[in-house]
Design an enzyme around this catalytic site. Sequence first.
Site, mmCIF file in Angstrom:
data_model
loop_
_atom_site.group_PDB
_atom_site.id
_atom_site.type_symbol
_atom_site.label_atom_id
_atom_site.label_comp_id
_atom_site.label_asym_id
_atom_site.label_seq_id
_atom_site.Cartn_x
_atom_site.Cartn_y
_atom_site.Cartn_z
ATOM 1 C CE1 TYR A 210 44.834 62.060 65.764
ATOM 2 C CE2 TYR A 210 45.067 60.361 64.104
ATOM 3 C CZ TYR A 210 45.488 61.553 64.673
ATOM 4 O OH TYR A 210 46.552 62.216 64.135
ATOM 5 C CE LYS B 283 46.905 41.243 38.196
ATOM 6 N NZ LYS B 283 45.653 40.834 37.523
ATOM 7 C CG MET C 121 48.678 59.197 56.864
ATOM 8 S SD MET C 121 48.879 60.901 56.326
ATOM 9 C CE MET C 121 47.205 61.507 56.377
ATOM 10 N NE ARG D 197 38.520 41.607 34.257
ATOM 11 C CZ ARG D 197 39.337 41.288 35.278
ATOM 12 N NH1 ARG D 197 38.938 41.495 36.537
ATOM 13 N NH2 ARG D 197 40.516 40.777 35.066
HETATM 14 C C1 LIG Z 1 45.644 39.412 37.709
HETATM 15 C C2 LIG Z 1 45.402 38.439 36.637
HETATM 16 C C3 LIG Z 1 45.837 37.104 36.767
HETATM 17 C C4 LIG Z 1 46.422 36.544 38.040
HETATM 18 O O1 LIG Z 1 45.367 36.236 38.935
HETATM 19 P P1 LIG Z 1 45.676 35.483 40.302
HETATM 20 O O2 LIG Z 1 44.342 35.182 40.847
HETATM 21 O O3 LIG Z 1 46.406 36.481 41.144
HETATM 22 O O4 LIG Z 1 46.486 34.299 39.998
HETATM 23 C C5 LIG Z 1 45.697 36.272 35.674
HETATM 24 N N1 LIG Z 1 45.140 36.704 34.524
HETATM 25 C C6 LIG Z 1 44.676 37.972 34.384
HETATM 26 C C7 LIG Z 1 44.062 38.373 33.089
HETATM 27 C C8 LIG Z 1 44.780 38.875 35.433
HETATM 28 O O5 LIG Z 1 44.316 40.113 35.280
#
Ligand SMILES: *Cc1c(COP(=O)(O)O)cnc(C)c1O
Length: 373
Positions: free
Chosen positions: A265, A38, A313, A135
Amino acid sequence: MTLPAGTMREAVIDTEAIADNVRAFRRRTGVDVIAVVKADGYGHGAVRAAQGALDGGATRLGVVDVDEALALRRGGIDAPLMAWLHAPGLSFGRAVEAHIELGISDLDQLNRAAAAATGDRPARLHLKVETGLARNGIPPEAQRSVFAEAARLERIGRVHVVGIFSHLSNTSPDDDRDAIARFDESLAVAAASGLTPRVRHLAATQAAIDLPESRYDAVRIGLGIYGLSPFSYRSPAELGLRPAMTLRAAIAAVRRVPAGHGVSYGYTYRTDRETTLALVPLGYADGVPRQASGVGPVVIGDRRFPVAGRIAMDQFVVDVGDHPVAVGDEAVLFGDPTYGAPLADDWAQAAGTINYEVVTRIGPRVPRRTATR
Ligand SMILES: *Cc1c(COP(=O)(O)O)cnc(C)c1O
């Protein structure tokens, strides 16, 4: 070391390291690895990360949403692939058509997935259960009815329940064991409902390493496949992992200045002697955290220096003293410590955040390049 001519900044991605890290998790856990790619593969490039992970033997890929999954399909990735967080009311037609498996957190999503099935193609599902993270996920009180409906839809060929999963809070081993107990209860309810999910998965990187009872049939590994450690007190090397991303830039300007010269800055840094200042063309627009101003480490020619003054930036300055530095020399912000680079963790500590945030925020202005060896 210098960067390719004309390159100002880049993130070099070692896909072989990603493959090796997946192998390390397969060896350590003895179960399947679902590689989590992701957020553009935690900033490494989703397709590239997916290919590396599949080369290392990952059996399935995980992303958050269907758009990320479709982008992987467009990138030529045809491995089993799941997405688990969905826009309200999203139609799953394109997902089912592209063989994307869906994480399902409520009855409405279940019904929409079933509606997207076509004659010969049931929607492939992983039922997500709530085990304490607060969640999404089907809560315990709804599991009996949702699982019964899933089993009915499976019998009529509208869905196929491939998996059942949840996600841990990593609060403490005891909290995670409570979640494991809730997960086991959900598995029992699923079995009693007539479901036989083949892939039960709960652990992400941290639990996969530290809590063997959380491994079930597969572990979902994000951070670990990129070679980073989820523990502040254990390095990647101690876990048998290699960081896959090196963030570096070509020094864009060098200037010799007298003592008492203000830098960047607000002049939060002033030279205390005659010295050399080197300009690094990476800034907070590129994901270098401004909170790390004055602290973040940079390696230039085998020496480590902190950022001098504020990170802007697009650029920041390093005071290299009398160290010989020339325009075009390489400045490494983070990478693999085996080759002398700081860790993404060092920047996380400097900025008061976690290594996850450092790598995922590296911006689109930084070209990703696959390492050649
Ligand atoms: C992001 C995520 C993972 C991976 O988590 P890591 O700690 O990066 O291994 C696994 N399961 C879900 C549901 C996630 O959202």
